[in-house]
Design an enzyme around this catalytic site. Structure first.
Site, PDB file in Angstrom:
ATOM      1  N   LYS A   1      82.975-115.295 -38.359  1.00 30.36           N
ATOM      2  CA  LYS A   1      83.611-114.889 -39.861  1.00 30.36           C
ATOM      3  C   LYS A   1      84.546-113.678 -39.193  1.00 30.36           C
ATOM      4  CE  LYS A   1      79.792-115.318 -42.659  1.00 30.36           C
ATOM      5  NZ  LYS A   1      78.980-114.867 -43.801  1.00 30.36           N
TER       6      LYS A   1
ATOM      7  N   LYS B   1      78.918-126.005 -40.375  1.00 31.64           N
ATOM      8  CA  LYS B   1      77.690-125.999 -41.492  1.00 31.64           C
ATOM      9  C   LYS B   1      77.913-125.948 -42.856  1.00 31.64           C
ATOM     10  CE  LYS B   1      76.281-121.289 -42.124  1.00 31.64           C
ATOM     11  NZ  LYS B   1      75.265-120.318 -42.697  1.00 31.64           N
TER      12      LYS B   1
ATOM     13  N   LYS C   1      78.035-121.794 -48.588  1.00 32.00           N
ATOM     14  CA  LYS C   1      78.308-121.107 -49.824  1.00 32.00           C
ATOM     15  C   LYS C   1      79.886-121.115 -49.993  1.00 32.00           C
ATOM     16  CE  LYS C   1      74.475-118.323 -50.319  1.00 32.00           C
ATOM     17  NZ  LYS C   1      74.531-117.238 -49.280  1.00 32.00           N
TER      18      LYS C   1
HETATM   19  P1  ATP Z   1      77.835-117.585 -46.452  1.00 33.48           P
HETATM   20  O1  ATP Z   1      78.750-118.933 -46.727  1.00 33.48           O
HETATM   21  O2  ATP Z   1      78.032-116.657 -47.559  1.00 33.48           O
HETATM   22  O3  ATP Z   1      77.988-116.805 -45.108  1.00 33.48           O
HETATM   23  P2  ATP Z   1      75.575-119.032 -46.173  1.00 33.48           P
HETATM   24  O4  ATP Z   1      75.711-120.195 -47.017  1.00 33.48           O
HETATM   25  O5  ATP Z   1      75.553-119.415 -44.725  1.00 33.48           O
HETATM   26  O6  ATP Z   1      76.551-117.848 -46.629  1.00 33.48           O
HETATM   27  P3  ATP Z   1      73.215-117.323 -45.881  1.00 33.48           P
HETATM   28  O7  ATP Z   1      72.802-116.174 -47.193  1.00 33.48           O
HETATM   29  O8  ATP Z   1      73.770-116.735 -44.982  1.00 33.48           O
HETATM   30  O9  ATP Z   1      74.172-118.548 -46.515  1.00 33.48           O
HETATM   31  O10 ATP Z   1      72.073-117.835 -45.623  1.00 33.48           O
HETATM   32  C1  ATP Z   1      70.594-117.835 -46.181  1.00 33.48           C
HETATM   33  C2  ATP Z   1      69.758-118.870 -45.565  1.00 33.48           C
HETATM   34  O11 ATP Z   1      70.105-120.086 -45.525  1.00 33.48           O
HETATM   35  C3  ATP Z   1      69.497-118.403 -43.915  1.00 33.48           C
HETATM   36  O12 ATP Z   1      68.204-118.659 -43.681  1.00 33.48           O
HETATM   37  C4  ATP Z   1      70.611-119.422 -43.274  1.00 33.48           C
HETATM   38  O13 ATP Z   1      69.956-119.441 -42.143  1.00 33.48           O
HETATM   39  C5  ATP Z   1      70.122-120.567 -44.261  1.00 33.48           C
HETATM   40  N1  ATP Z   1      71.246-121.472 -44.096  1.00 33.48           N
HETATM   41  C6  ATP Z   1      72.562-121.378 -44.573  1.00 33.48           C
HETATM   42  N2  ATP Z   1      73.343-122.435 -44.247  1.00 33.48           N
HETATM   43  C7  ATP Z   1      72.682-123.204 -43.907  1.00 33.48           C
HETATM   44  C8  ATP Z   1      72.822-124.777 -43.517  1.00 33.48           C
HETATM   45  N3  ATP Z   1      73.960-125.252 -43.529  1.00 33.48           N
HETATM   46  N4  ATP Z   1      71.667-125.496 -43.007  1.00 33.48           N
HETATM   47  C9  ATP Z   1      70.481-124.909 -43.078  1.00 33.48           C
HETATM   48  N5  ATP Z   1      70.152-123.504 -43.263  1.00 33.48           N
HETATM   49  C10 ATP Z   1      71.128-122.806 -43.885  1.00 33.48           C
END
Ligand code: ATP
Ligand code: LTN
Length: 333
Positions: free
Chosen positions: A117, A199, A202
């Site tokens: 990040k 990965k 969002k």
């Molecule tokens: P951001 O993009 O804002 O960092 P994010 O999409 O990574 O957000 P988080 O809110 O950080 O999402 O994660 C919420 C949950 O979803 C966590 O348990 C995280 O491990 C899971 N998660 C996030 N992205 C993935 C993915 N691509 N595959 C599986 N699990 C995920």
């Protein structure tokens, strides 16, 4: 009543940093839903975590309510689980401060999410981004959680939470339960459809890489049809076939079919057929969620009554742990 008390505690949270993705759902939220009958589940919207990246205030307010409705639409049931908003429960920020003083700079420097990040937001490498895992450790430890259902990307943060808990307990006796991560076998790491080495996230700038929970069926089908694959034209799970491996992971996670079965079903068929099948499976999985969301999000008063009630219970539970921890440290209570 007694049986309820003996159930293990589950805690998890998600940032309302944008619309929830298929990755969030398959990696985490789907397990939150499944665990509700067997465990005492406590879930939160981690809105304090989201300001580690700059947010637009009006959009952030909307995201919080939308995320709350989306998670309920996924099946988190406020009759069974406590589902609250982190910033409404002041114990989280307080315990985070205390735990900051029991966490080493070196430990936080090793966190890969911080490194990723800070590379992505090079103009805003703030102290909150650095201490983010400490706030997360506090979230978990306040509720004496046994299990923490998350995607694979959070494993390192859970390890840190365990280390902090063990260190604190080593100094002051048993204050915190040492939690365990609960990471699904399949779907723990859903990758971007456009760049399967990253990965699905969002905050991905490439809209075609990420399927959102509330995407309509046409959009979902289009994103899967455009998914990056390879030139082999053979549906099989193997090293170097990252795009196909990712589609197989998603398909298997949604349908419950094994990789072997999927390979057999698509023998001799091209990627076009396979992508369409994955897209259709995802459309059907997400359809009821989108429908429930549309109804829930219109009823702001109902949503508010749900989180207000949960906030209050969360405050009560977490205050016990915070009080105990502060007393042990030496604060006058
Ligand atoms: P951001 O993009 O804002 O960092 P994010 O999409 O990574 O957000 P988080 O809110 O950080 O999402 O994660 C919420 C949950 O979803 C966590 O348990 C995280 O491990 C899971 N998660 C996030 N992205 C993935 C993915 N691509 N595959 C599986 N699990 C995920
Ligand atoms: N950091 C998490 C969100 C989160 C969380 C938590 C997850 C905040 N607090 C406590 C589990 C337990 C993430 O998914 N990025």
């Amino acid at each position: 009543m007694e049986a309820t008390e003996k159930k293990e505690v589950v805690f998890s949270a998600i940032q309302p940093s944008g619309t929830i993705t298929l990755g969030n759902y398959l990696g985490a939220v789907r397990n939150w839903v499944k665990m509700q009958d067997e465990y005492n589940c406590i879930y939160a919207l981690a809105d304090l975590h989201t300001i580690t990246v700059r947010q637009e205030p009006a959009k952030m307010r909307k995201n919080i309510i939308d995320a709350y409705a989306s998670i309920m639409a996924c099946g988190v049931d406020v009759e069974k689980s406590i589902f609250f908003i982190q910033s409404h429960v002041h114990t989280h920020a307080e315990l985070a401060w205390v735990l900051n003083c029991y966490t080493q700079f070196g430990e936080l420097s090793r966190m890969t999410q911080f490194k990723d990040k800070s590379a992505k937001h090079a103009d805003n490498i703030n102290a909150g981004l650095f201490t983010y895992p400490v706030l997360m450790a506090g979230d978990i430890l306040l509720y004496q959680a046994d299990k923490v259902p998350v995607g694979a990307d959070q494993k390192q943060h859970i390890e840190l939470a365990r280390d902090i808990a063990a260190r604190f307990n080593g100094l002051y006796g048993d204050v915190f339960k040492v939690p365990e991560g609960f990471i699904p076998k399949n779907g723990a790491r859903v990758m971007s459809l456009q760049n399967p080495l990253n990965k699905m996230s969002k905050s991905d700038e490439n809209v075609n890489g990420c399927v959102h929970l509330l995407d309509d069926p046409d959009t979902i089908m289009r994103k899967f049809k455009r998914a990056v694959t390879d030139s082999e034209a053979c549906v099989r799970y193997a090293d170097g076939k990252d795009g196909v491996n990712n589609l197989m992971t998603i398909y298997s996670s949604v349908t419950g079919l094994s990789f072997e079965q999927i390979e057999r079903d698509f023998e001799g068929k091209g990627y076009g057929d396979f992508k369409a099948a994955v897209g259709e499976a995802v459309v059907e999985e997400l359809r009821p969620i989108r429908e429930r969301y549309e109804k829930l999000v219109k009823d702001k008063a109902y949503l508010e009554s749900c989180y207000r009630a949960a906030d209050e219970i969360a405050l009560k539970i977490s205050s016990r742990t915070l009080g105990k921890a502060m007393k042990k440290v030496g604060f006058v209570r």
